[in-house]
Every structure is written in structure tokens, then in C-alpha cells.
Enzyme design. Structure first.
Site, PDB file in Angstrom:
ATOM      1  N   LYS A 221      32.849  35.828  30.923  1.00 47.00           N
ATOM      2  CA  LYS A 221      31.586  35.357  31.518  1.00 47.00           C
ATOM      3  C   LYS A 221      31.137  36.377  32.556  1.00 47.00           C
ATOM      4  O   LYS A 221      31.716  36.478  33.636  1.00 47.00           O
ATOM      5  CB  LYS A 221      31.881  34.010  32.144  1.00 47.00           C
ATOM      6  CG  LYS A 221      30.790  33.087  32.618  1.00 47.00           C
ATOM      7  CD  LYS A 221      29.508  33.540  33.107  1.00 47.00           C
ATOM      8  CE  LYS A 221      29.262  33.040  34.512  1.00 47.00           C
ATOM      9  NZ  LYS A 221      28.314  33.848  35.239  1.00 47.00           N
ATOM     10  N   GLY A 273      35.781  37.502  42.161  1.00 48.94           N
ATOM     11  CA  GLY A 273      34.548  37.023  42.790  1.00 48.94           C
ATOM     12  C   GLY A 273      34.827  36.598  44.212  1.00 48.94           C
ATOM     13  O   GLY A 273      35.761  37.101  44.847  1.00 48.94           O
ATOM     14  N   SER A 274      34.029  35.655  44.692  1.00 51.80           N
ATOM     15  CA  SER A 274      34.139  35.281  46.106  1.00 51.80           C
ATOM     16  C   SER A 274      35.337  34.370  46.351  1.00 51.80           C
ATOM     17  O   SER A 274      35.793  33.661  45.443  1.00 51.80           O
ATOM     18  CB  SER A 274      32.858  34.583  46.533  1.00 51.80           C
ATOM     19  OG  SER A 274      32.689  33.428  45.750  1.00 51.80           O
ATOM     20  N   THR A 275      35.810  34.368  47.584  1.00 54.62           N
ATOM     21  CA  THR A 275      36.952  33.528  47.954  1.00 54.62           C
ATOM     22  C   THR A 275      36.599  32.047  47.792  1.00 54.62           C
ATOM     23  O   THR A 275      37.424  31.257  47.331  1.00 54.62           O
ATOM     24  CB  THR A 275      37.389  33.873  49.392  1.00 54.62           C
ATOM     25  OG1 THR A 275      37.820  35.243  49.381  1.00 54.62           O
ATOM     26  CG2 THR A 275      38.531  33.006  49.875  1.00 54.62           C
ATOM     27  N   GLY A 278      36.789  31.198  44.161  1.00 52.94           N
ATOM     28  CA  GLY A 278      38.207  31.334  43.795  1.00 52.94           C
ATOM     29  C   GLY A 278      39.006  30.110  44.224  1.00 52.94           C
ATOM     30  O   GLY A 278      39.829  29.591  43.471  1.00 52.94           O
ATOM     31  N   GLU A 295      41.121  37.686  42.102  1.00 50.43           N
ATOM     32  CA  GLU A 295      40.790  38.887  42.883  1.00 50.43           C
ATOM     33  C   GLU A 295      39.573  38.517  43.703  1.00 50.43           C
ATOM     34  O   GLU A 295      38.477  38.395  43.160  1.00 50.43           O
ATOM     35  CB  GLU A 295      40.433  40.068  41.959  1.00 50.43           C
ATOM     36  CG  GLU A 295      41.523  40.466  40.988  1.00 50.43           C
ATOM     37  CD  GLU A 295      42.598  41.328  41.625  1.00 50.43           C
ATOM     38  OE1 GLU A 295      42.492  41.647  42.824  1.00 50.43           O
ATOM     39  OE2 GLU A 295      43.550  41.659  40.909  1.00 50.43           O
ATOM     40  N   CYS A 329      34.377  44.975  47.170  1.00 52.16           N
ATOM     41  CA  CYS A 329      35.270  43.986  47.802  1.00 52.16           C
ATOM     42  C   CYS A 329      36.238  44.660  48.764  1.00 52.16           C
ATOM     43  O   CYS A 329      36.633  44.075  49.763  1.00 52.16           O
ATOM     44  CB  CYS A 329      36.045  43.246  46.726  1.00 52.16           C
ATOM     45  SG  CYS A 329      36.799  44.375  45.559  1.00 52.16           S
ATOM     46  N   GLU A 426      32.811  38.857  55.180  1.00 53.03           N
ATOM     47  CA  GLU A 426      32.479  39.936  54.254  1.00 53.03           C
ATOM     48  C   GLU A 426      30.962  40.146  54.258  1.00 53.03           C
ATOM     49  O   GLU A 426      30.214  39.202  54.031  1.00 53.03           O
ATOM     50  CB  GLU A 426      32.930  39.481  52.866  1.00 53.03           C
ATOM     51  CG  GLU A 426      33.022  40.576  51.880  1.00 53.03           C
ATOM     52  CD  GLU A 426      33.557  40.074  50.549  1.00 53.03           C
ATOM     53  OE1 GLU A 426      33.384  38.890  50.226  1.00 53.03           O
ATOM     54  OE2 GLU A 426      34.138  40.896  49.853  1.00 53.03           O
TER      55      GLU A 426
HETATM   56  P1  NAP Z   1      30.866  34.664  43.016  1.00 50.27           P
HETATM   57  O1  NAP Z   1      29.670  33.938  43.441  1.00 50.27           O
HETATM   58  O2  NAP Z   1      32.194  34.067  43.292  1.00 50.27           O
HETATM   59  O3  NAP Z   1      30.694  34.914  41.436  1.00 50.27           O
HETATM   60  C1  NAP Z   1      31.656  35.560  40.658  1.00 50.27           C
HETATM   61  C2  NAP Z   1      31.553  35.035  39.235  1.00 50.27           C
HETATM   62  O4  NAP Z   1      31.905  33.653  39.189  1.00 50.27           O
HETATM   63  C3  NAP Z   1      30.152  35.123  38.653  1.00 50.27           C
HETATM   64  O5  NAP Z   1      30.250  35.398  37.273  1.00 50.27           O
HETATM   65  C4  NAP Z   1      29.634  33.726  38.901  1.00 50.27           C
HETATM   66  O6  NAP Z   1      28.576  33.373  38.078  1.00 50.27           O
HETATM   67  C5  NAP Z   1      30.862  32.901  38.612  1.00 50.27           C
HETATM   68  N1  NAP Z   1      30.865  31.571  39.199  1.00 50.27           N
HETATM   69  C6  NAP Z   1      30.070  31.074  40.195  1.00 50.27           C
HETATM   70  N2  NAP Z   1      30.420  29.781  40.461  1.00 50.27           N
HETATM   71  C7  NAP Z   1      31.444  29.475  39.627  1.00 50.27           C
HETATM   72  C8  NAP Z   1      32.231  28.301  39.420  1.00 50.27           C
HETATM   73  N3  NAP Z   1      32.056  27.203  40.151  1.00 50.27           N
HETATM   74  N4  NAP Z   1      33.207  28.333  38.489  1.00 50.27           N
HETATM   75  C9  NAP Z   1      33.426  29.448  37.761  1.00 50.27           C
HETATM   76  N5  NAP Z   1      32.701  30.573  37.891  1.00 50.27           N
HETATM   77  C10 NAP Z   1      31.731  30.595  38.822  1.00 50.27           C
HETATM   78  O7  NAP Z   1      30.932  36.100  43.607  1.00 50.27           O
HETATM   79  P2  NAP Z   1      29.753  37.139  43.688  1.00 50.27           P
HETATM   80  O8  NAP Z   1      28.971  36.838  44.905  1.00 50.27           O
HETATM   81  O9  NAP Z   1      29.062  37.223  42.376  1.00 50.27           O
HETATM   82  O10 NAP Z   1      30.588  38.496  43.854  1.00 50.27           O
HETATM   83  C11 NAP Z   1      30.903  39.038  45.056  1.00 50.27           C
HETATM   84  C12 NAP Z   1      32.307  38.635  45.464  1.00 50.27           C
HETATM   85  O11 NAP Z   1      33.264  39.172  44.562  1.00 50.27           O
HETATM   86  C13 NAP Z   1      32.669  39.211  46.801  1.00 50.27           C
HETATM   87  O12 NAP Z   1      33.256  38.224  47.597  1.00 50.27           O
HETATM   88  C14 NAP Z   1      33.678  40.301  46.468  1.00 50.27           C
HETATM   89  O13 NAP Z   1      34.574  40.605  47.480  1.00 50.27           O
HETATM   90  C15 NAP Z   1      34.323  39.758  45.268  1.00 50.27           C
HETATM   91  N6  NAP Z   1      34.947  40.823  44.477  1.00 50.27           N
HETATM   92  C16 NAP Z   1      36.308  40.960  44.509  1.00 50.27           C
HETATM   93  C17 NAP Z   1      36.934  41.958  43.793  1.00 50.27           C
HETATM   94  C18 NAP Z   1      38.417  42.119  43.819  1.00 50.27           C
HETATM   95  O14 NAP Z   1      38.944  42.829  42.972  1.00 50.27           O
HETATM   96  N7  NAP Z   1      39.121  41.500  44.729  1.00 50.27           N
HETATM   97  C19 NAP Z   1      36.169  42.832  43.020  1.00 50.27           C
HETATM   98  C20 NAP Z   1      34.793  42.678  43.008  1.00 50.27           C
HETATM   99  C21 NAP Z   1      34.190  41.659  43.740  1.00 50.27           C
HETATM  100  P3  NAP Z   1      27.048  33.655  38.601  1.00 50.27           P
HETATM  101  O15 NAP Z   1      26.936  35.127  38.724  1.00 50.27           O
HETATM  102  O16 NAP Z   1      26.209  33.131  37.548  1.00 50.27           O
HETATM  103  O17 NAP Z   1      26.924  32.948  39.896  1.00 50.27           O
END
Ligand code: NAP
Ligand code: MG
Length: 516
Positions: A221, A273-275, A278, A295, A329, A426
Site C-alpha cells: 500500500k 511511517g509515523s509513530t 505505528g 520503522e 525520518c 519531528e
Molecule cells: P503516516 O501518516 O503514518 O503514513 C504512512 C503510511 O501509512 C501511508 O501509506 C498511509 O496512508 C498509511 N496509513 C495511514 N493511516 C493508517 C492506518 N490507520 N493503518 C494503516 N496504514 C495507515 O506517515 P507519513 O506522514 O505518510 O510519513 C511520514 C512519517 O514516516 C514520518 O514520521 C517519518 O519519520 C516516517 N518514516 C520513517 C522511516 C523509517 O525508516 N523509520 C522512513 C520513512 C518515513 P496515506 O498516505 O493514505 O495516509
């Protein structure tokens, strides 16, 4: 409310006129002056040629080896954040589509991929790696169009690394029996993988390549704002004759991701994705048999000691936070500078910021492209606002931002306290928080004073200091004398609220295997 509190905005120093003379007193020609003192070159536009991979006006789901319509019949727009124009519309997958995708993946696992020898699987992965490599430039253009990152980064970093991940894991596919001495590794089955928008193709490669090498089948996804390159990757899978159902791509929003997490026939969820999200996923998987790796976010400390080579450190700082618009991240968003070198570091940082070029992501001269979405730009602005309200000094590089699109000038805060939101949360944008320290022990303690633990950086001339700090920093990755360097052979992942599990290297393979 602290509404009436005056804001501290510090403008950049004007370059003193004395600097227009060389050290011998002779006048310096204007071009040289610009080069030496960090003013902006007036570059002519240097746009990247359009991609040979044509953007489609509509992208469907990729299930069972075919592009299929979403059962809802609904589509959502994908925007070019550099100019706010719609690029294409993307299928909105729902729980019924996730059901179809998981069924296709289970069938492919039971009948084809799970039974195939590692040697044969490796051949497919090598083929995919080579096809990505052939199309790097074209895929990079699409990546920059859809996500706003500079063409320089997507073409020189994201796409080559995505190919490298497939090459690296292709090499592992027939050697898994030797990777874990005396133990027998087996694939897990069907894995659900959810990725964010900051490195769309690279994150897809990080997830898919090891899972496939280990013999699993996948449902991926992508993030809502950056699905396009994943669907071009699906075309590459078809071109490589990857058996149908081995990889399925279901685009959509958060609900689509949640449907994948909650599907009963999934054996493992891998989430980046976000904490916040997660944590929600971890809660919903508690008590199930599904495996999970997370992650998540980070708030990395980049520590510059007095004995560090300052010029290199400045480049590392730039690489650490302004790279990819700060959408990283592991970005070094907290800079700790030892007290004796604060003045030269701030002066050089300020000068270097002046030379960064913000604008069209497809221009080869651009250093900082577009912020991925309006929502993210607003998040950055609101954290910047909180920093000012809490009393830190804001320094922004003077630059003209394009009238249309989502852009943020590179900036940094000084006078930041550990308790400020900008030091704790962040920011995920090109804004750095600068703090000072007296002793390495103090830097260590404050660097570790965060709920996150993804990465850190250390700049010093002394190897012994590097080892001392690196072993005590509670971060999954510690870079010394460099920053933001990635390699498929080196495991990446976090401590504390930055998640658990590793991606890359042998450790990353273990996350996709049952090892008896
Ligand atoms: P996010 O809102 O958590 O979204 C990540 C993914 O999860 C997207 O595909 C999102 O879909 C999906 N998602 C949203 N709500 C969900 C739910 N309830 N259940 C399952 N999936 C769901 O994060 P983001 O704002 O897109 O990304 C930025 C974050 O990613 C930052 O916090 C960053 O630090 C982190 N990140 C971490 C790493 C690492 O390796 N540690 C690498 C890259 C990024 P939608 O896009 O449709 O909302
Ligand atoms: Mg987009």
C-alpha cells in the site's frame, strides 16, 4: 495565549563590503565574489527532459498480475506539489480490493513463489533490478513530479538505491540456507507492506526486495500522495514476467492500509511511517499471530565537537536536514555544537544556506524542491510558529519562493531549549534546531533525551571519541564524519519510539523469515 509577544526574526547578515576585495587587497571579480561568499548564482533554467514513461491520466490497482478497477469505482487525485496541478487520478482501494489482493498473493504463495527455488527467485529479482536500472532517469522524473523531490536526488539517490536493493537481495535468494548457521529459514507467507511518501520507490524496494528474496508474496500500500511510481514498478514486474499475484499493489488512503493490517490471512505487516500510526497498528495486531516490524519517526542529534573539520561538518549538516526538503525520518534535525565553535559554525551555516536554491524540482540546479503536500507544509509552518512563540530565534535564508506550489525556505533556529517542541517533535521539513553543549558527556545525555532513537551523527577528529559516542548513543544508525548514507547491506531501524526490526543486511532478511 502568547499572542502579543514580539517575534524574534533575525535576518541574514549583509555581506560586508570589505569582502569584495581579495586578501591582497585587489578587487575580486564579481563571479568569484559570489562563489566565495555564498551569494546566489543567476542560473539559467536547466529542466530535466520529460520522461519516456508516459504519465497515465488514470492509474488502476495491480492485483493478480493485472491492472484492475477498484470495487468502489472511486478515484482520488495525485497532485504535483511543485505547481498544485493534478497529475493523474489513482484508484481508491477498499477492504474488498484488499481481500482480492490477499487472495491473489496467497494463491501465488501456495502454488508458485513459495515452492520456487531460491535460485529461480533470484533470477526474477536480478531481472527487476536491471529493468529499474534501465529506466532510472524516466522513473526519477515521475518521482520528482509526483513527490516534489529534486531530480538530482531522485535520479542520483532514490532510484539507484532502489535498483541496488533488488540487486543485493537477488544475491541472497539462493544463499538463505547459509545466512543463519545451523538453522533452517522458511518464508512467512503473505506480507502486507505499508509505506510513506518521502521515498516512494526506495521504500517500495526496501520492502519488496527482501520479502520476495525470502520467498514471500506481497500486498503493498503506497502513500496516498505518491502512488504513481509504485504503479510503474508494477509494469516492470509484468515486464520481468514475475508470476501473477506475487506482488499486488492496492492504492488508497489510511483506511486501505488499515484494511490490510486487519486482514486475517496476512502473516506479517511491515510498516514505515509515523509513530502515531505505528502505535495504532501495534495495538490492532496485539494478540494475533501476525508478525510486525515498524520503522517510525525520528529526531536525530547531529553532534559537532570542537575538533571537527568544520567545512565538512557544514556539508554534513546540509545533507542531514536540507536534503530531500527535510522529509527524512533520520534527518539530523537537532544540531548540537560545542561551545568553542558556535560562532564559525553558525556563520558558515548561514552563508551556506544562502547558496541553496529552492524551486522547481525538475530543474537540475535545484537543491530544495517542493514540500510533498499542503498538509505537510502547514505542519512545518505550525512547528516553526511554535518555535518562535517559545522564544527561539528564527533564521531563514532569504530566497524567493515560487508563487504556486508548496515550498519552504531553508531555515534554522538558535536559542533552542531541549523542552521546546522544535527540539522534541519531528519537523519533517528544511528547518534545523541548533543547540550548544560544553562536554561530549553533556551532548550524549541530551542527544538521548528524546522518545525517538533512529539515527545520529558525530563530527570529531578523534576516532576514540567517535567510538565512545557511537556506542552510547541510543540510535539504530550512527554516522561519523558523514550523514544520510545508505547501503542495502547495512541494517537500518530504530530504538524506542522509532520502531523495531531492521531493514537491509542479514538482519533485514531475518524479518521476513521463520528461522527454525
Ligand atoms: P503516516 O501518516 O503514518 O503514513 C504512512 C503510511 O501509512 C501511508 O501509506 C498511509 O496512508 C498509511 N496509513 C495511514 N493511516 C493508517 C492506518 N490507520 N493503518 C494503516 N496504514 C495507515 O506517515 P507519513 O506522514 O505518510 O510519513 C511520514 C512519517 O514516516 C514520518 O514520521 C517519518 O519519520 C516516517 N518514516 C520513517 C522511516 C523509517 O525508516 N523509520 C522512513 C520513512 C518515513 P496515506 O498516505 O493514505 O495516509
Ligand atoms: Mg503527488
Amino acid at each position: 495565549m502568547k499572542k502579543n509577544k514580539p517575534r524574534k526574526i533575525v535576518s541574514h547578515d549583509v555581506i560586508p563590503s570589505v569582502m569584495s576585495a581579495s586578501s591582497h587587497g585587489a578587487p575580486v571579480p564579481p563571479a568569484e565574489r559570489i562563489l566565495r561568499f555564498g551569494d546566489r548564482w543567476k542560473y539559467a533554467p536547466a529542466p530535466e527532459a520529460p520522461s519516456d514513461l508516459k504519465l497515465r491520466s488514470r492509474y488502476e490497482l495491480f492485483i493478480g498480475g493485472k491492472f484492475v478497477k477498484p470495487s468502489s469505482g472511486k478515484y482520488f487525485p495525485s497532485i504535483n506539489p511543485a505547481n498544485e496541478q493534478q497529475l493523474a487520478e489513482i484508484a481508491l482501494g477498499n477492504a474488498a480490493d484488499v481481500e482480492r489482493a490477499v487472495k491473489a498473493a496467497r494463491h501465488a504463495y501456495d502454488h508458485v513463489w513459495g515452492k520456487m527455488s531460491g535460485r529461480e527467485r533470484g533470477k526474477y529479482l536480478f531481472r527487476i533490478a536491471r529493468l529499474i536500472q534501465e529506466k532510472i532517469r524516466d522513473l526519477a522524473v515521475l518521482e520528482s513530479l509526483d513527490g516534489g523531490k529534486t531530480i538530482r536526488e531522485s535520479r542520483n539517490i532514490d532510484l539507484p538505491l532502489a535498483a541496488a536493493h533488488f540487486f543485493y537481495h537477488a544475491g541472497w535468494a539462493d544463499k538463505l540456507d547459509y545466512a543463519f548457521a545451523g538453522r533452517r529459514p522458511r518464508p512467512l507467507g503473505v506480507v502486507g507492506q505499508i509505506i510513506p511518501w518521502n521515498f516512494p520507490m526506495l521504500m517500495a524496494a526496501w520492502k519488496l526486495a527482501p520479502a520476495l528474496a525470502c520467498g514471500n508474496t506481497c500486498v503493498l500500500k503506497p502513500a496516498e500522495t505518491t502512488s504513481i511510481t509504485a504503479l510503474h514498478l508494477a509494469e516492470i514486474f509484468a515486464e520481468a514476467d514475475l508470476p501473477e499475484g506475487v506482488v499486488n499493489i492496492v492504492t488508497g488512503a489510511g483506511d486501505t492500509g488499515a484494511a490490510l493490517v486487519n486482514h486475517p490471512d496476512i502473516d506479517k505487516i511491515a510498516f514505515t511511517g509515523s509513530t502515531d500510526v505505528g502505535k495504532r497498528i501495534a495495538k490492532s495486531l496485539a494478540g494475533t499471530r501476525k508478525k510486525l516490524t515498524l520503522e517510525l519517526g525520528g529526531k536525530a542529534a547531529n553532534i559537532v565537537c570542537e575538533d571537527a573539520p568544520i567545512d565538512q561538518a557544514i556539508e554534513g549538516i546540509i545533507q542531514g536536514i536540507y536534503f530531500n526538503q527535510g522529509h527524512v525520518c533520520c534527518a539530523g534535525s537537532r544540531l548540537f555544537v560545542q561551545e568553542g565553535i558556535v560562532e564559525p559554525v553558525i556563520r558558515r551555516l548561514r552563508n551556506r544556506l544562502r547558496s541553496l536554491r529552492v524551486g522547481d524540482p525538475l530543474d537540475k540546479n535545484t537543491d530544495i524542491g517542493a514540500i510533498n503536500s499542503r498538509e505537510q507544509l502547514e505542519r512545518i509552518r505550525s512547528l516553526v510558529e511554535s518555535g518562535r512563540e517559545e522564544g527561539a530565534e528564527y533564521h531563514e535564508a532569504p530566497c524567493e519562493l515560487p508563487a504556486k506550489g508548496y515550498y519552504h525556505a531553508p531555515a534554522f533556529f538558535t536559542g533552542v531549549a531541549d523542552s521546546h517542541r522544535i527540539a522534541q517533535e519531528e519537523i519533517f521539513g528544511p528547518v534545523l534546531s541548533v543547540m550548544t553543549f560544553r562536554t561530549p558527556e553533556e551532548a550524549l545525555e541530551r542527544a538521548n533525551n528524546t522518545p525517538y532513537g533512529l539515527s545520529a551523527g558525530v563530527w570529531t577528529d578523534k576516532g576514540s571519541k567517535v567510538f565512545k559516542l557511537a556506542t552510547q548513543l541510543r540510535a539504530g544508525v550512527v554516522w561519523a564524519e558523514t550523514y544520510n548514507k545508505f547501503d542495502p547491506a547495512s541494517p537500518f531501524g530504530g530504538y524506542k519510539e522509532s520502531g523495531f526490526g531492521r531493514e537491509g543486511g542479514k538482519q533485514g532478511l531475518a524479518a521476513y523469515l521463520q528461522i527454525d
